[in-house]
Write a protein that holds these residues in place. Structure first.
Motif, PDB file in Angstrom:
ATOM      1  N   UNK A 147      43.684  56.227  36.104  1.00  0.00           N
ATOM      2  CA  UNK A 147      44.171  55.068  37.061  1.00  0.00           C
ATOM      3  C   UNK A 147      43.460  53.810  36.361  1.00  0.00           C
ATOM      4  N   UNK A 148      42.257  53.909  36.050  1.00  0.00           N
ATOM      5  CA  UNK A 148      41.689  52.558  35.443  1.00  0.00           C
ATOM      6  C   UNK A 148      42.414  52.383  34.118  1.00  0.00           C
ATOM      7  N   UNK A 149      42.581  53.370  33.289  1.00  0.00           N
ATOM      8  CA  UNK A 149      43.499  53.128  31.899  1.00  0.00           C
ATOM      9  C   UNK A 149      44.740  52.572  32.337  1.00  0.00           C
ATOM     10  N   UNK A 150      45.457  53.021  33.275  1.00  0.00           N
ATOM     11  CA  UNK A 150      46.761  52.481  33.455  1.00  0.00           C
ATOM     12  C   UNK A 150      46.534  50.885  33.871  1.00  0.00           C
ATOM     13  N   UNK A 151      45.711  50.542  34.633  1.00  0.00           N
ATOM     14  CA  UNK A 151      45.416  49.448  34.972  1.00  0.00           C
ATOM     15  C   UNK A 151      45.299  48.419  33.854  1.00  0.00           C
ATOM     16  N   UNK A 152      44.283  48.814  32.953  1.00  0.00           N
ATOM     17  CA  UNK A 152      43.904  48.088  31.889  1.00  0.00           C
ATOM     18  C   UNK A 152      45.026  47.930  30.947  1.00  0.00           C
ATOM     19  N   UNK A 153      46.035  48.694  30.897  1.00  0.00           N
ATOM     20  CA  UNK A 153      47.099  48.688  30.088  1.00  0.00           C
ATOM     21  C   UNK A 153      48.130  47.937  30.665  1.00  0.00           C
ATOM     22  N   UNK A 154      48.193  47.422  32.079  1.00  0.00           N
ATOM     23  CA  UNK A 154      49.027  46.859  32.607  1.00  0.00           C
ATOM     24  C   UNK A 154      48.618  45.448  32.483  1.00  0.00           C
ATOM     25  N   UNK A 155      47.450  45.021  32.341  1.00  0.00           N
ATOM     26  CA  UNK A 155      46.764  43.909  32.078  1.00  0.00           C
ATOM     27  C   UNK A 155      46.952  43.378  30.624  1.00  0.00           C
ATOM     28  N   UNK A 156      46.912  44.207  29.904  1.00  0.00           N
ATOM     29  CA  UNK A 156      46.989  43.988  28.365  1.00  0.00           C
ATOM     30  C   UNK A 156      48.780  43.518  28.165  1.00  0.00           C
ATOM     31  N   UNK A 157      49.417  44.152  29.044  1.00  0.00           N
ATOM     32  CA  UNK A 157      51.149  43.950  28.813  1.00  0.00           C
ATOM     33  C   UNK A 157      51.432  42.793  29.661  1.00  0.00           C
ATOM     34  N   UNK A 158      50.507  42.281  30.452  1.00  0.00           N
ATOM     35  CA  UNK A 158      50.932  41.151  31.382  1.00  0.00           C
ATOM     36  C   UNK A 158      51.569  41.792  32.379  1.00  0.00           C
ATOM     37  N   UNK A 159      51.443  42.945  32.891  1.00  0.00           N
ATOM     38  CA  UNK A 159      52.325  43.443  33.975  1.00  0.00           C
ATOM     39  C   UNK A 159      51.462  43.551  35.175  1.00  0.00           C
ATOM     40  N   UNK A 160      51.224  42.174  35.490  1.00  0.00           N
ATOM     41  CA  UNK A 160      50.206  42.053  36.858  1.00  0.00           C
ATOM     42  C   UNK A 160      50.714  40.719  37.795  1.00  0.00           C
ATOM     43  N   UNK A 161      50.230  40.624  38.966  1.00  0.00           N
ATOM     44  CA  UNK A 161      50.653  39.731  39.840  1.00  0.00           C
ATOM     45  C   UNK A 161      49.515  38.840  40.258  1.00  0.00           C
ATOM     46  N   UNK A 162      49.553  37.810  40.456  1.00  0.00           N
ATOM     47  CA  UNK A 162      48.518  36.796  40.588  1.00  0.00           C
ATOM     48  C   UNK A 162      47.956  36.986  41.935  1.00  0.00           C
ATOM     49  N   UNK A 163      46.786  36.496  42.235  1.00  0.00           N
ATOM     50  CA  UNK A 163      46.318  36.553  43.644  1.00  0.00           C
ATOM     51  C   UNK A 163      47.004  35.762  44.702  1.00  0.00           C
ATOM     52  N   UNK A 164      47.746  34.503  44.405  1.00  0.00           N
ATOM     53  CA  UNK A 164      48.445  33.635  45.027  1.00  0.00           C
ATOM     54  C   UNK A 164      49.793  34.530  45.443  1.00  0.00           C
ATOM     55  N   UNK A 165      50.284  35.132  44.396  1.00  0.00           N
ATOM     56  CA  UNK A 165      51.783  35.881  44.466  1.00  0.00           C
ATOM     57  C   UNK A 165      51.283  37.085  45.521  1.00  0.00           C
ATOM     58  N   UNK A 166      50.360  37.813  45.208  1.00  0.00           N
ATOM     59  CA  UNK A 166      50.082  38.786  45.875  1.00  0.00           C
ATOM     60  C   UNK A 166      49.939  38.443  47.631  1.00  0.00           C
ATOM     61  N   UNK A 167      49.064  37.371  47.936  1.00  0.00           N
ATOM     62  CA  UNK A 167      49.118  36.904  49.223  1.00  0.00           C
ATOM     63  C   UNK A 167      50.306  36.234  49.973  1.00  0.00           C
ATOM     64  N   UNK A 168      51.244  35.670  48.971  1.00  0.00           N
ATOM     65  CA  UNK A 168      52.512  35.435  49.590  1.00  0.00           C
ATOM     66  C   UNK A 168      53.349  36.648  49.859  1.00  0.00           C
ATOM     67  N   UNK A 169      53.123  37.807  49.196  1.00  0.00           N
ATOM     68  CA  UNK A 169      53.930  39.078  49.264  1.00  0.00           C
ATOM     69  C   UNK A 169      53.529  39.724  50.613  1.00  0.00           C
ATOM     70  N   UNK A 170      52.259  39.794  50.727  1.00  0.00           N
ATOM     71  CA  UNK A 170      51.502  40.287  51.798  1.00  0.00           C
ATOM     72  C   UNK A 170      52.109  39.444  53.251  1.00  0.00           C
TER      73      UNK A 170
END
Length: 60
Positions: free
Chosen positions: A31-54
């Protein structure tokens, strides 16, 4: 996760580790490796965007 990574995890675990300990450690490491790969690939959501979604989910 590659075979060598699993071997390294096994070598670093205490001698009295259970099979469940090994499974959990491999699960967490993957799971940690998957998260690190997602960050490297730019496949992330900003804190602001996540707060809006929630906020949107909570309103539904």
């Amino acid at each position: 996760m590659h075979k060598e990574q699993v071997k390294d995890i096994i070598d670093k675990m205490p001698e009295n580790s259970s099979f469940e300990d090994l499974q959990y450690t491999i699960f967490v490491q993957s799971k940690i490796q998957n998260g690190l790969h997602a960050v490297e690939n730019g496949d992330i959501v900003s804190q602001d965007e996540m707060e809006k979604r929630v906020e949107k989910w909570l309103k539904q």
